[in-house]
Write an enzyme that holds these catalytic residues in place. Structure first.
Site, PDB file in Angstrom:
ATOM      1  NE  ARG A 157      -7.526  32.743 -17.540  1.00 36.57           N
ATOM      2  CZ  ARG A 157      -6.432  33.071 -17.184  1.00 36.57           C
ATOM      3  NH1 ARG A 157      -5.834  33.989 -17.548  1.00 36.57           N
ATOM      4  NH2 ARG A 157      -5.432  32.204 -16.693  1.00 36.57           N
ATOM      5  N   PRO A 217     -14.720  44.837 -39.985  1.00 36.64           N
ATOM      6  CG  PRO A 217     -14.490  44.324 -42.619  1.00 36.64           C
ATOM      7  CD  PRO A 217     -14.285  45.524 -41.671  1.00 36.64           C
ATOM      8  CG  HIS A 246     -22.650  42.224  -8.080  1.00 32.55           C
ATOM      9  ND1 HIS A 246     -22.179  43.221  -7.440  1.00 32.55           N
ATOM     10  CD2 HIS A 246     -23.845  42.237  -8.530  1.00 32.55           C
ATOM     11  CE1 HIS A 246     -23.096  44.240  -7.314  1.00 32.55           C
ATOM     12  NE2 HIS A 246     -24.382  43.513  -8.054  1.00 32.55           N
ATOM     13  CD  GLU A 291     -27.315  42.446  -5.724  1.00 33.46           C
ATOM     14  OE1 GLU A 291     -26.883  43.391  -6.823  1.00 33.46           O
ATOM     15  OE2 GLU A 291     -28.233  43.345  -4.774  1.00 33.46           O
ATOM     16  CG  ASN A 340     -17.103  50.898  -3.498  1.00 36.17           C
ATOM     17  OD1 ASN A 340     -18.016  50.354  -2.988  1.00 36.17           O
ATOM     18  ND2 ASN A 340     -16.491  50.320  -4.644  1.00 36.17           N
TER      19      ASN A 340
END
Ligand SMILES: *[C@@H]1O[C@H](CO)[C@@H](O)[C@H](O)[C@H]1NC(C)=O
Ligand SMILES: *[C@@H]1O[C@H](CO)[C@@H](O)[C@H](O)[C@H]1NC(C)=O
Ligand SMILES: *[C@@H]1O[C@H](CO)[C@@H](O)[C@H](O)[C@H]1NC(C)=O
Ligand SMILES: *[C@@H]1O[C@H](CO)[C@@H](O)[C@H](O)[C@H]1NC(C)=O
Ligand SMILES: *[C@@H]1O[C@H](CO)[C@@H](O)[C@H](O)[C@H]1NC(C)=O
Length: 307
Positions: free
Chosen positions: A52, A283, A118, A167, A237
């Site tokens: 978005r 579908p 990113h 990046e 992280n």
């Protein structure tokens, strides 16, 4: 003699019956393994990532002027106050592209969250690209330069007008210039396992532990060379166990030859590693394209679309 024949017939029938039972047992216990094996052979590729944006025209201007992308399609849906665009470096028939959506009358603010990290794109002229972005008042979060002093891979990080991080890689031309999607995950081994088993991806870059900057990354995708194909970069992280999803990055779409088998495989991996089917295979009304959608073990959405 007749008696013997009848008896033989009865025995044959019993044998056949036993065989059938065996087969149906086999059929009942085998498909799960079969679908996981099938996933590895399915014809898959990254189709599109949807995000978005706050101002579609502004994002299009940025991606075309600075990144060199082209608008592949654009559509306004005035009745629901939505505008859409598909943008990339080449046809979406052959390349991974980005889908952009603006909600004109949205009352909720665009929140990027912290889970999406990113996008990565490849360029042959990273220095000019960064200078143009800087001159236009853009945000450079990492100046172009090698990974380590004397290193050969040159990269930089810039933000787009909404704050989505890109990046940039200095690399020769590749078939997939939108090169990767980086997602923050809380258990990198579980994520690698999930994407390999549930989506048939290959581990293209094994876990790399950067103890200095306190993160571990790995790359999964289709094909065999991470510079030549789109990949998902999984980033752990150190000590971070909570991320917010926000409402910016929505999902990634991947092509498959069979959404039903795909969903069966995902369902099975979810039992083991976590996640959730959010759209059973079938579908879509009106459009008729078959899809299935699910959340992975970190809550990231993937849509599988019938080839
Ligand atoms: C956005 O771009 C479209 C197509 O170029 C144009 O028709 C429209 O007026 C623009 N919208 C705004 C708010 O500038
Ligand atoms: C679309 O936007 C207009 C103007 O902001 C508003 O009046 C209308 O209610 C919106 N329609 C929808 C479906 O959100
Ligand atoms: C990364 O290296 C550190 C220090 O050697 C170690 O404690 C940690 O477990 C490693 N993490 C991963 C995910 O391999
Ligand atoms: C990936 O492809 C590039 C470009 O063709 C090549 O230079 C590189 O050696 C390849 N890497 C691997 C691991 O095959
Ligand atoms: C993360 O946790 C390890 C121990 O598990 C600790 O050594 C390290 O300092 C922590 N790092 C941060 C950034 O808190």
């Amino acid at each position: 003699m007749k008696m013997v024949k009848n008896q033989q017939l009865v025995y044959s029938c019993i044998l056949l019956f036993i065989c059938l039972i065996d087969l149906s047992n086999a059929a009942r216990s085998n498909p799960p393994d079969d679908v996981l094996e099938w996933v590895q052979k399915d014809d898959r590729r990254f189709l599109r990532a949807n995000i978005r944006v706050g101002d579609l025209n502004r994002t299009i201007k940025f991606y075309t002027e600075f990144f060199g992308m082209e608008v592949l399609s654009r559509k306004d849906f005035p009745k629901v106050n939505i505008s859409n665009a598909v943008i990339g470096f080449g046809s979406e028939e052959t390349q991974f592209v980005l889908g952009l959506t603006q909600h004109h009358s949205a009352v909720d603010k665009l929140e990027l969250g912290t889970a999406f990290h990113h996008f990565g794109i490849t360029t042959q002229d990273i220095y000019t690209m960064v200078e143009k972005i800087r001159a236009a008042g853009g945000v450079i979060t990492r100046e172009p330069g090698p990974v380590a002093p004397g290193g050969t891979t040159i990269y930089a990080f810039v933000n787009d007008p909404d704050g989505y991080s890109f990046e940039l890689f200095l690399r020769p031309p590749t078939p997939e210039p939108i090169n990767h999607i980086c997602l923050n995950v809380v258990d990198i081994d579980r994520s690698i396992d999930f994407y390999q088993k549930a989506l048939g991806m290959n581990l293209l870059v094994p876990k790399y532990n950067n103890t200095q900057e306190q993160y571990t990354v790995a790359m999964v995708g289709y094909g065999s060379n991470y510079t030549q194909t789109t990949v998902i970069e999984l980033q752990y992280n150190y000590n971070v166990t909570d991320y917010t999803k926000g409402n910016g990055y929505a999902q990634v779409a991947i092509g498959t030859d069979d959404v039903y088998k795909s969903a069966a495989a995902v369902e099975q991996v979810i039992q083991e590693l976590g996640g959730k089917i959010i759209q059973p295979p079938g579908p879509i009304p009106f459009i008729k394209t078959k899809i299935t959608a699910f959340l992975d073990s970190d809550g990231f959405e993937t849509v599988l679309v019938d080839n």
